[in-house]
Design a protein around this motif. Structure first.
Motif, PDB file in Angstrom:
ATOM      1  N   ALA A   1       0.869  -1.092  -0.162  1.00 43.79           N
ATOM      2  CA  ALA A   1      -0.083   0.071  -0.023  1.00 43.79           C
ATOM      3  C   ALA A   1       0.717   1.255  -0.051  1.00 43.79           C
ATOM      4  N   GLY A   2       0.562   2.170  -0.931  1.00 46.71           N
ATOM      5  CA  GLY A   2       1.296   3.386  -0.979  1.00 46.71           C
ATOM      6  C   GLY A   2       2.680   3.392  -1.704  1.00 46.71           C
TER       7      GLY A   2
ATOM      8  N   ASN B   1      -3.985   3.907 -11.351  1.00 45.57           N
ATOM      9  CA  ASN B   1      -2.920   3.870 -10.289  1.00 45.57           C
ATOM     10  C   ASN B   1      -2.556   2.254 -10.221  1.00 45.57           C
TER      11      ASN B   1
ATOM     12  N   SER C   1      -2.047  -1.604  -8.560  1.00 46.54           N
ATOM     13  CA  SER C   1      -2.822  -2.168  -7.728  1.00 46.54           C
ATOM     14  C   SER C   1      -1.643  -2.553  -6.704  1.00 46.54           C
ATOM     15  N   LEU C   2      -2.246  -3.079  -5.709  1.00 47.62           N
ATOM     16  CA  LEU C   2      -1.195  -3.695  -4.748  1.00 47.62           C
ATOM     17  C   LEU C   2      -0.473  -4.790  -5.060  1.00 47.62           C
TER      18      LEU C   2
ATOM     19  N   ARG D   1       0.632   6.249  -6.482  1.00 47.52           N
ATOM     20  CA  ARG D   1       0.413   5.471  -5.152  1.00 47.52           C
ATOM     21  C   ARG D   1      -0.402   4.208  -5.404  1.00 47.52           C
TER      22      ARG D   1
ATOM     23  N   THR E   1      -3.012   1.093  -4.538  1.00 45.27           N
ATOM     24  CA  THR E   1      -4.340   1.037  -3.486  1.00 45.27           C
ATOM     25  C   THR E   1      -4.611  -0.373  -3.973  1.00 45.27           C
TER      26      THR E   1
ATOM     27  N   ARG F   1      -7.837  -0.752  -4.621  1.00 44.58           N
ATOM     28  CA  ARG F   1      -9.017  -0.363  -5.693  1.00 44.58           C
ATOM     29  C   ARG F   1      -8.860   1.159  -5.849  1.00 44.58           C
TER      30      ARG F   1
ATOM     31  N   GLU G   1     -10.303   4.228  -4.219  1.00 43.04           N
ATOM     32  CA  GLU G   1      -9.892   4.577  -2.888  1.00 43.04           C
ATOM     33  C   GLU G   1      -9.038   5.942  -3.279  1.00 43.04           C
ATOM     34  N   LEU G   2      -8.777   6.375  -4.361  1.00 38.89           N
ATOM     35  CA  LEU G   2      -8.056   7.695  -4.743  1.00 38.89           C
ATOM     36  C   LEU G   2      -8.891   9.018  -4.389  1.00 38.89           C
TER      37      LEU G   2
ATOM     38  N   GLU H   1      -6.201  13.923  -5.327  1.00 39.47           N
ATOM     39  CA  GLU H   1      -5.014  12.700  -5.793  1.00 39.47           C
ATOM     40  C   GLU H   1      -5.026  12.748  -7.541  1.00 39.47           C
TER      41      GLU H   1
END
Length: 176
Positions: free
Chosen positions: A5-6, A25, A27-28, A79, A81, A83, A86-87, A91
């Motif tokens: 994450a991040g 962005n 994915s994890l 970053r 995330t 999903r 979540e942004l 952002e």
């Protein structure tokens, strides 16, 4: 995966790109592996192949082969995330400014943003739809493609491949 994450993934950019693809962005899963669009179920790589951008289906770990094909990958927001939803809008807007600077620096023939909702927010283009856009970003023509995430049930693999193929045709014609 939570440890990812991040995290961020380096952009895959360079000179003389026909198309710079921009995901929303990472994915994890992608952040954990260091490869763009790496999550099983993501349809980016199959769409890229079925549309004729790549001569064979590449695995995310083979992403370094893309620049030789005139292709690159980045993200609107760096970053990772679980999903994309979540942004925050802030952002996405900040990411749009960063993406604009990246595009202005490298000048690909086309910028392809993968996700119409994120594009609308990041670039204040409320009426944007899938396909070529009237506006440019960083002086570069923009093409909005559907988000290839497996969570996007509105577009199946054949639909995605058809949309990608329309961009490939444009990118190999007089404008590309």
């Amino acid at each position: 995966m939570a440890a990812a994450a991040g995290q961020t993934i380096p952009d895959l950019v360079g000179p003389d790109l026909r198309v710079l693809f921009s995901g929303i962005n990472p994915s994890l899963y992608s952040a954990a592996t260091g490869h763009h669009f790496a999550r099983p179920g993501n349809r980016f790589w199959p769409s890229l192949h079925r549309s004729g951008f790549t001569p064979r289906l590449l695995h995310p770990s083979e992403q370094a082969e893309l620049p030789a094909l005139g292709l690159g990958i980045t993200n609107v927001v760096a970053r990772a995330t679980a999903r994309a939803d979540e942004l925050s809008p802030a952002e996405l807007i900040a990411g749009g400014r960063t993406l604009t600077a990246l595009v202005a620096r490298w000048k690909p023939h086309y910028l392809a943003v993968l996700g119409v909702t994120a594009y609308r927010t990041a670039f204040a283009r409320r009426a944007a739809s899938i396909g070529p856009q009237e506006e440019t970003i960083g002086g570069v023509p923009v093409w909005v493609l559907p988000n290839p995430s497996g969570l996007n049930a509105h577009f199946q693999i054949d639909d995605l491949a058809r949309e990608f193929a329309a961009l490939r045709t444009a990118a190999t014609g007089p404008a590309g």
